[in-house]
Design a protein around this motif. Sequence first.
Motif, short mmCIF file in Angstrom:
data_model
loop_
_atom_site.label_atom_id
_atom_site.label_comp_id
_atom_site.label_asym_id
_atom_site.label_seq_id
_atom_site.Cartn_x
_atom_site.Cartn_y
_atom_site.Cartn_z
N PHE A 147 4.84 -1.53 -15.87
CA PHE A 147 4.68 -2.68 -14.98
C PHE A 147 5.14 -2.35 -13.56
N GLN A 148 6.25 -1.66 -13.44
CA GLN A 148 6.74 -1.28 -12.11
C GLN A 148 5.76 -0.33 -11.42
N ASP A 149 5.22 0.64 -12.16
CA ASP A 149 4.22 1.55 -11.59
C ASP A 149 2.98 0.78 -11.15
N TRP A 150 2.57 -0.19 -11.95
CA TRP A 150 1.40 -1.00 -11.62
C TRP A 150 1.65 -1.78 -10.33
N GLN A 151 2.85 -2.34 -10.20
CA GLN A 151 3.17 -3.09 -8.98
C GLN A 151 3.14 -2.19 -7.76
N VAL A 152 3.68 -0.99 -7.87
CA VAL A 152 3.69 -0.05 -6.75
C VAL A 152 2.26 0.32 -6.37
N GLU A 153 1.43 0.62 -7.35
CA GLU A 153 0.03 0.96 -7.09
C GLU A 153 -0.70 -0.20 -6.40
N ARG A 154 -0.35 -1.39 -6.77
CA ARG A 154 -0.97 -2.59 -6.24
C ARG A 154 -0.46 -2.94 -4.85
N GLY A 155 0.66 -2.38 -4.47
CA GLY A 155 1.18 -2.64 -3.14
C GLY A 155 2.38 -3.56 -3.11
N GLY A 156 3.05 -3.76 -4.21
CA GLY A 156 4.25 -4.59 -4.22
C GLY A 156 4.08 -5.88 -4.96
N ASN A 157 4.93 -6.83 -4.63
CA ASN A 157 4.95 -8.11 -5.34
C ASN A 157 4.03 -9.16 -4.74
N ASP A 158 3.48 -8.90 -3.56
CA ASP A 158 2.63 -9.90 -2.92
C ASP A 158 1.32 -10.06 -3.67
N PRO A 159 0.86 -11.29 -3.79
CA PRO A 159 -0.45 -11.48 -4.39
C PRO A 159 -1.53 -10.78 -3.56
N ALA A 160 -2.55 -10.30 -4.21
CA ALA A 160 -3.63 -9.58 -3.53
C ALA A 160 -4.27 -10.44 -2.44
N GLU A 161 -4.37 -11.74 -2.67
CA GLU A 161 -5.00 -12.63 -1.70
C GLU A 161 -4.20 -12.65 -0.40
N VAL A 162 -2.88 -12.66 -0.52
CA VAL A 162 -2.03 -12.68 0.68
C VAL A 162 -2.20 -11.39 1.46
N ARG A 163 -2.23 -10.27 0.75
CA ARG A 163 -2.41 -8.98 1.44
C ARG A 163 -3.77 -8.92 2.13
N ARG A 164 -4.81 -9.41 1.46
CA ARG A 164 -6.15 -9.42 2.07
C ARG A 164 -6.17 -10.30 3.31
N ALA A 165 -5.53 -11.45 3.24
CA ALA A 165 -5.49 -12.35 4.39
C ALA A 165 -4.77 -11.68 5.56
N ILE A 166 -3.66 -11.02 5.29
CA ILE A 166 -2.92 -10.32 6.35
C ILE A 166 -3.79 -9.24 6.97
N GLU A 167 -4.50 -8.48 6.13
CA GLU A 167 -5.39 -7.43 6.64
C GLU A 167 -6.50 -8.01 7.50
N GLN A 168 -7.05 -9.16 7.11
CA GLN A 168 -8.09 -9.81 7.91
C GLN A 168 -7.54 -10.23 9.26
N ILE A 169 -6.35 -10.80 9.26
CA ILE A 169 -5.73 -11.23 10.53
C ILE A 169 -5.48 -10.02 11.42
N LYS A 170 -4.97 -8.94 10.85
CA LYS A 170 -4.75 -7.72 11.63
C LYS A 170 -6.05 -7.24 12.25
N GLY A 171 -7.12 -7.25 11.45
CA GLY A 171 -8.43 -6.81 11.94
C GLY A 171 -8.92 -7.65 13.10
N ILE A 172 -8.74 -8.95 13.00
CA ILE A 172 -9.17 -9.85 14.09
C ILE A 172 -8.38 -9.56 15.35
N LEU A 173 -7.06 -9.40 15.19
CA LEU A 173 -6.23 -9.13 16.36
C LEU A 173 -6.56 -7.77 16.99
N GLU A 174 -6.84 -6.78 16.15
CA GLU A 174 -7.19 -5.47 16.68
C GLU A 174 -8.54 -5.51 17.39
N ARG A 175 -9.46 -6.28 16.86
CA ARG A 175 -10.80 -6.36 17.45
C ARG A 175 -10.83 -7.17 18.74
#
Length: 79
Positions: A38-66
């Motif tokens: 389970f710990q290895d799975w969490q690390v591979e997934r990027g931590g404890n944050d839900p995938a949706e939150v990480r995707r939203a953060i990445e989208q916001i970063k992309g908008i700000l960079e663009r």
Amino acid sequence: MRAANRIGLVAVAGELAIQLGVLPWPTGSVNEAAADIFQDWQVERGGNDPAEVRRAIEQIKGILERYGDTAIPDSTHPI
């Protein structure tokens, strides 16, 4: 949660198999292995944050960079 539930179910089944003599492993070994998996799975997934939150953060970063500062409305002017 789904991954934790599934890994937990496997751990319980494994520990029960040990108690019933089906598996020759020491008591607790399946629980330890499941926790590691389970710990290895969490690390591979990027931590404890839900995938949706990480995707939203990445989208916001992309908008700000663009678009830079133009992506953020000026608070003194209504939208």
